[in-house]
Design a protein around this motif. Structure first.
Motif, PDB file in Angstrom:
ATOM      1  N   SER A 121      79.973  69.531   4.361  1.00 41.71           N
ATOM      2  CA  SER A 121      80.392  70.613   5.247  1.00 41.71           C
ATOM      3  C   SER A 121      80.389  70.201   6.714  1.00 41.71           C
ATOM      4  N   SER A 122      80.263  68.901   6.968  1.00 40.72           N
ATOM      5  CA  SER A 122      80.360  68.390   8.338  1.00 40.72           C
ATOM      6  C   SER A 122      81.459  67.334   8.410  1.00 40.72           C
ATOM      7  N   SER A 123      82.274  67.414   9.441  1.00 38.20           N
ATOM      8  CA  SER A 123      83.224  66.341   9.728  1.00 38.20           C
ATOM      9  C   SER A 123      82.468  65.293  10.544  1.00 38.20           C
ATOM     10  N   PRO A 124      82.391  64.032  10.052  1.00 38.03           N
ATOM     11  CA  PRO A 124      81.480  63.061  10.684  1.00 38.03           C
ATOM     12  C   PRO A 124      82.036  62.396  11.944  1.00 38.03           C
ATOM     13  N   THR A 125      82.505  63.228  12.887  1.00 39.89           N
ATOM     14  CA  THR A 125      82.815  62.672  14.194  1.00 39.89           C
ATOM     15  C   THR A 125      81.521  62.160  14.814  1.00 39.89           C
ATOM     16  N   TRP A 126      81.648  61.234  15.730  1.00 42.09           N
ATOM     17  CA  TRP A 126      80.456  60.692  16.386  1.00 42.09           C
ATOM     18  C   TRP A 126      79.680  61.800  17.087  1.00 42.09           C
ATOM     19  N   TYR A 528      88.404  59.300   7.555  1.00 42.81           N
ATOM     20  CA  TYR A 528      87.363  58.930   8.522  1.00 42.81           C
ATOM     21  C   TYR A 528      87.880  57.950   9.563  1.00 42.81           C
ATOM     22  N   GLN A 529      88.817  57.102   9.178  1.00 43.37           N
ATOM     23  CA  GLN A 529      89.349  56.131  10.125  1.00 43.37           C
ATOM     24  C   GLN A 529      90.140  56.798  11.249  1.00 43.37           C
ATOM     25  N   ARG A 530      90.506  58.056  11.054  1.00 43.04           N
ATOM     26  CA  ARG A 530      91.266  58.794  12.068  1.00 43.04           C
ATOM     27  C   ARG A 530      90.373  59.616  12.989  1.00 43.04           C
ATOM     28  N   LEU A 531      89.073  59.616  12.728  1.00 45.10           N
ATOM     29  CA  LEU A 531      88.148  60.400  13.547  1.00 45.10           C
ATOM     30  C   LEU A 531      87.622  59.587  14.716  1.00 45.10           C
TER      31      LEU A 531
END
Length: 532
Positions: A121-126, A528-531
């Motif tokens: 439920s989290s988008s793993p942006t930095w 993830y490579q696009r975040l």
């Protein structure tokens, strides 16, 4: 291009600047992450390789089964370590991402447990991952507060009794913003180790952990690796041995055949297993991607009363109670519908029936996605589970489940609306995820990565196994898919959509992933490579 934020020895940290990052990634914390990576990365990669080897066998027609080499574990008379007092009663657990407002509301909700989620439920942006660590650190310290854009203020209730559990990312996910010896570190080690580094001493002093939920495990060897990691951290951080406790989500189909073994691998620290139902359905589809005789009907027809899911749930209860730990129920994804009383009542009836099924079957607690569902779920569990749990009162020793029952595909159909809904849900969720949101309300359901994965993998399987038809007789083929995908924008709300600016990108990604000859293991890997 990502900025180099800090460099310590052979650890390189690069990414967007995030306020407070230096308080999270202290030199001591980076040293710990470096040590963990060097000690455990080769084992992690070997286990991920073993997953790929197993999947190749499934693709060739081999069916998952109980392991012969671990029969002695399944047939042995043993139990896990005693459950600590803070986790004896877990009847209602609320889950959600690690943003500041969510943490405050969840800890103030009255639920027995809040699972703070760095994973589905989290988008793993930095920024999300670093701010999540800061938010949890403040929550453990009791100093967390938040002021919304409208001026509304939120603060932690000092009388809150809700116990905090943290879910790190699974073994398959990297944290690309930190490299050690030239390779990215494990996202799961990053999440769990940093939380423990900053909070374990304070939680241990209050007899509150640290406690964790471990996701996406497939084998006992993967569980054993987590056990080694936590044992290492206990020594490294000066904690009592065995104080770190874990609940494992049984959300990968291969894991259902190793539940005893997973408990055994973690027996000195495990406190339960959880029916991760949505991921489990996703894993069923992924495991049997090439099996035309195991194609599931549309998602709305695959409920927990389906025979293969009922067998999974009841075997989990029997296994946990035999070994002396909790058998946690699954997520109620519904959210209250404030503008339609009839629709809201119908949704609440579905929740009521689901929670009644869980409590009656012997589950020791359940998950909800929204605070508004807590009173309903609590009422049912209070009525049917007056004690703290049902470990002793409902052993379910009469349950006998075969391999074939665990993998039997239910009957059903695929409607045009169901086909379109899979496309729309996947596009809407992926667009929001690419925009930094990992938990999105769609059609009055709280969707996360697991439910989006069901939609994506069903589309891939329906189209690649070939010869399937909609319930109106129309062929499920690439012409249908292309027409449906090209019409996504017309079916979506005109405004107010989370991640609306990323919809075209999400449409392209879904098209590419669906047409690919090989099914991607997780949508979050290429995304993830696009975040940032």
């Amino acid at each position: 291009m990502a900025a180099v934020l800090m460099e310590t020895g052979t650890a390189l940290v690069q990414g967007p600047k995030v306020a407070g990052v230096e308080t999270v990634l202290t030199p001591e914390a980076l040293s710990l992450l470096t040590e963990l990576h060097r000690r455990f990365e080769s084992t992690r990669q070997a286990l991920l390789g073993a997953r790929k080897t197993a999947q190749k066998c499934y693709d060739k027609g081999v069916l998952p089964n109980f392991r012969e080499d671990t029969r002695y574990i399944r047939e042995g008379d043993w139990k896990v370590a005693e459950i600590p007092p803070a986790l004896q009663d877990r009847r209602i657990e609320i889950t959600g991402p690690v943003d500041r407002k969510m943490i405050i509301n969840a800890l103030n909700s009255g639920a027995k447990v809040f699972m703070a989620d760095f994973e589905d439920s989290s988008s793993p942006t930095w920024a999300n991952m670093i701010e999540g660590q800061i938010n949890l650190r403040d929550a453990v310290a009791g100093s967390i507060d938040f002021t919304a854009d409208n001026g509304k203020q939120y603060a932690l209730d000092p009388e809150s009794k809700t116990v905090l559990l943290v879910r790190p990312r699974g073994w398959h996910l990297d944290e690309k913003h930190i490299e050690v010896d030239g390779s990215p570190i494990s996202g799961g080690l990053f999440d769990l180790a940093l939380f423990a580094f900053h909070n374990a001493q304070a939680l241990q002093q209050r007899q509150r952990g640290p406690y964790f939920y471990l996701p996406k495990l497939q084998t006992m060897e993967e569980a054993a690796l987590w056990d080694e990691v936590m044992a290492f951290l206990e020594v490294r951080l000066g904690l009592p041995i065995g104080c770190m406790k874990a609940t494992v989500l049984i959300e990968a189909l291969p894991a259902v055949f190793q539940m005893d073994e997973i408990l055994f691998a973690l027996k000195d620290r495990i406190v339960g297993l959880n029916c991760g139902r949505w991921d489990y359905i996703f894993s069923y589809i992924k495991t049997f991607r090439r099996h035309k005789d195991r194609v599931l009907p549309e998602r709305s027809q695959v409920g927990m009363t389906a025979p293969f899911l009922k067998a999974y749930s009841e075997l989990l209860i029997k296994t946990c109670h035999r070994r002396g730990c909790h058998a946690m129920g699954g997520m109620a994804a519904q959210i209250p519908i404030n503008n339609d009383a009839a629709a809201n009542e119908a949704a609440m009836q579905r929740v009521r029936a689901d929670k009644l099924r869980e409590a009656s079957a012997g589950h020791d607690g359940t998950w909800v996605a929204h605070p508004g569902l807590i009173p309903l779920a609590k009422e049912i569990f209070d009525q049917h589970m007056p004690e703290a749990n049902q470990i002793a009162s409902k052993p379910r020793s009469e349950v006998e489940v075969s391999r074939d029952e665990l993998i039997a595909a239910p009957s059903g159909s695929i409607s045009r609306a169901g086909f379109l809904n899979n496309i729309d849900v996947c596009v809407r969720y992926l667009a929001a995820w690419l925009d930094g949101l990992g938990c999105v309300p769609i059609h009055y359901l709280m969707e996360d990565a697991a439910t989006a994965e069901i939609s994506r993998t069903q589309l891939w399987q329906w189209l690649h196994v070939g010869g399937l038809k909609l319930d109106d007789g129309s062929a499920i083929d690439w012409a249908l898919f292309d027409m449906a995908l090209s019409g996504v924008a017309e079916r979506l709300p005109e405004s107010g959509l989370p991640g609306q600016n990323r919809v075209p990108e999400a449409v392209r990604m879904l098209g590419e992933l669906t047409r690919a000859h090989e099914l991607a293991d997780f949508i979050t890997l290429p995304a993830y490579q696009r975040l940032a």
